[in-house]
Design an enzyme around this catalytic site. Structure first.
Site, short mmCIF file in Angstrom:
data_model
loop_
_atom_site.label_atom_id
_atom_site.label_comp_id
_atom_site.label_asym_id
_atom_site.label_seq_id
_atom_site.Cartn_x
_atom_site.Cartn_y
_atom_site.Cartn_z
N CYS B 88 -9.20 36.06 18.24
CA CYS B 88 -9.03 34.67 18.69
C CYS B 88 -10.40 34.06 19.04
O CYS B 88 -11.24 33.91 18.18
CB CYS B 88 -8.05 34.61 19.86
SG CYS B 88 -7.33 32.98 20.12
N HIS B 197 -3.43 38.60 18.10
CA HIS B 197 -3.83 39.35 19.29
C HIS B 197 -3.25 40.76 19.34
O HIS B 197 -2.17 40.96 19.90
CB HIS B 197 -3.37 38.60 20.55
CG HIS B 197 -4.13 37.35 20.80
ND1 HIS B 197 -5.27 37.31 21.59
CD2 HIS B 197 -3.94 36.09 20.35
CE1 HIS B 197 -5.72 36.07 21.62
NE2 HIS B 197 -4.95 35.31 20.88
N GLU B 199 -4.15 43.09 21.28
CA GLU B 199 -4.12 43.55 22.67
C GLU B 199 -2.88 43.06 23.43
O GLU B 199 -2.59 43.55 24.51
CB GLU B 199 -5.41 43.14 23.41
CG GLU B 199 -5.51 41.69 23.83
CD GLU B 199 -5.86 40.74 22.69
OE1 GLU B 199 -5.88 41.19 21.52
OE2 GLU B 199 -6.08 39.54 22.97
#
Lengths: 81, 227
Positions: B88, B197, B199
């Site tokens: 991002c 993402h 994570e």
């Protein structure tokens, strides 16, 4: 004291959805005859001294390294007279 | 226990550093906090550039972060082969720093997009994707307003022919990215950036759409342990 203007615009081949949204809004406000709008940025750089060749060259470097991302944007530098 | 040390960079405005650190720990690696204002990579084996709105996204996303003291250390290290993953805002920073080609621009829809996104892993030859199988389809969250990947026609052709497109959107392009590109790698392969993402997709407990994101962290751990 002098002022140097840097204009930054998306390159013509890069889609500008913000400009398109503005263009679509204009007829709703009664403005006709606009075929396209492209949105950019204007920077006003106030110099301590005169806008001599060295100072303008520095502004050009600022534009190249920070003010514009030359991968997607073009810039132009001019002295405000 | 692995001694693999993955640095997680925090800029003013970074949001996802804690999730990234947690993901690193979940696969058994050590998360090392790195601060934007330090000229110190603390000897880490790899670096994760998390998402957020570093320096308020002023001027352009990632434009100011690029000149942070930490980046003065990271850019040469990445050019020398240090594995770096940016997600991002991290991807935007890598492009602004010219570690990756092209740029990320305002979503074509002009809307901020936050949704679960199916993507395909196109390249497993990077240190960050080695644990996936070629062509594997996974689901990761996306959440961004400026994720439309653009590059010149020549750059795009070079990326495609060299196999530098690492992740591609499936089932609908969320932002108008050229060639449905969600993530790319540099020529050497050690630097990878993507808009989704990983994570945020590491634990079912928090309602993540999958735990597919773990693959990125497992990949770097495997790479570092076997190095």
């Amino acid at each position: 004291m002098a002022r140097v203007i840097v204009d930054v615009m998306l390159k013509p081949e890069i889609l500008d959805p913000q400009g398109q949204a503005i263009a679509r809004a204009l007829p709703r406000l009664g403005f006709s005859g606009v075929s396209e709008v492209r949105q950019g940025k204007r920077f006003e750089i106030e110099l301590d001294g005169p806008a001599d060749e060295a100072a303008v060259s520095d502004v050009r470097k600022m534009a190249e390294t920070l003010l514009a991302n030359t991968v997607i944007e073009d810039y132009s530098v001019r002295i405000e007279g | 226990m692995s001694a693999a040390r993955v640095g997680i960079v925090t800029f003013p405005g970074t949001l996802d550093d804690q999730d990234a650190a947690r993901a690193v720990r979940l696969v058994g690696a050590q998360a090392v906090p790195l601060w934007h204002a330090d000229h110190d990579l603390k000897g880490v084996d790899a670096v994760f550039l998390p998402g957020g709105f570093s320096y308020g996204d002023y001027l352009r996303c990632g434009a100011i972060s690029r000149f942070a003291p930490l980046m003065q250390e990271l850019v040469p290290a990445a050019r020398a082969g240090l594995p770096v993953l940016g997600t991002c805002n991290g991807f935007q920073i890598l492009c602004e720093a010219h570690l990756l080609p092209g740029a990320l621009t305002r979503n074509a829809s002009l809307h901020y997009v936050c949704r679960d996104q199916r993507v395909r892993i196109e390249q497993t030859g990077t240190p960050w994707t080695g644990s996936f199988s070629p062509g594997q389809e996974i689901v990761l969250p996306v959440k961004h307003g400026e994720g439309r990947y653009v590059a010149s026609a020549e750059t795009l052709a070079a990326l495609e022919s060299a196999g530098q497109v690492v992740v591609r959107y499936l089932d609908g392009n969320p932002n108008g990215s050229m060639n449905d590109i969600a993530g790319i790698r540099n020529e050497a392969g050690n630097v990878v950036g993507l808009m989704p993402h990983p994570e945020h997709a590491v634990e079912e407990l928090v309602g993540a759409p999958s735990t597919d994101g773990l693959g990125f962290f497992a990949s770097i751990l495997k790479k570092l342990v076997n190095a």
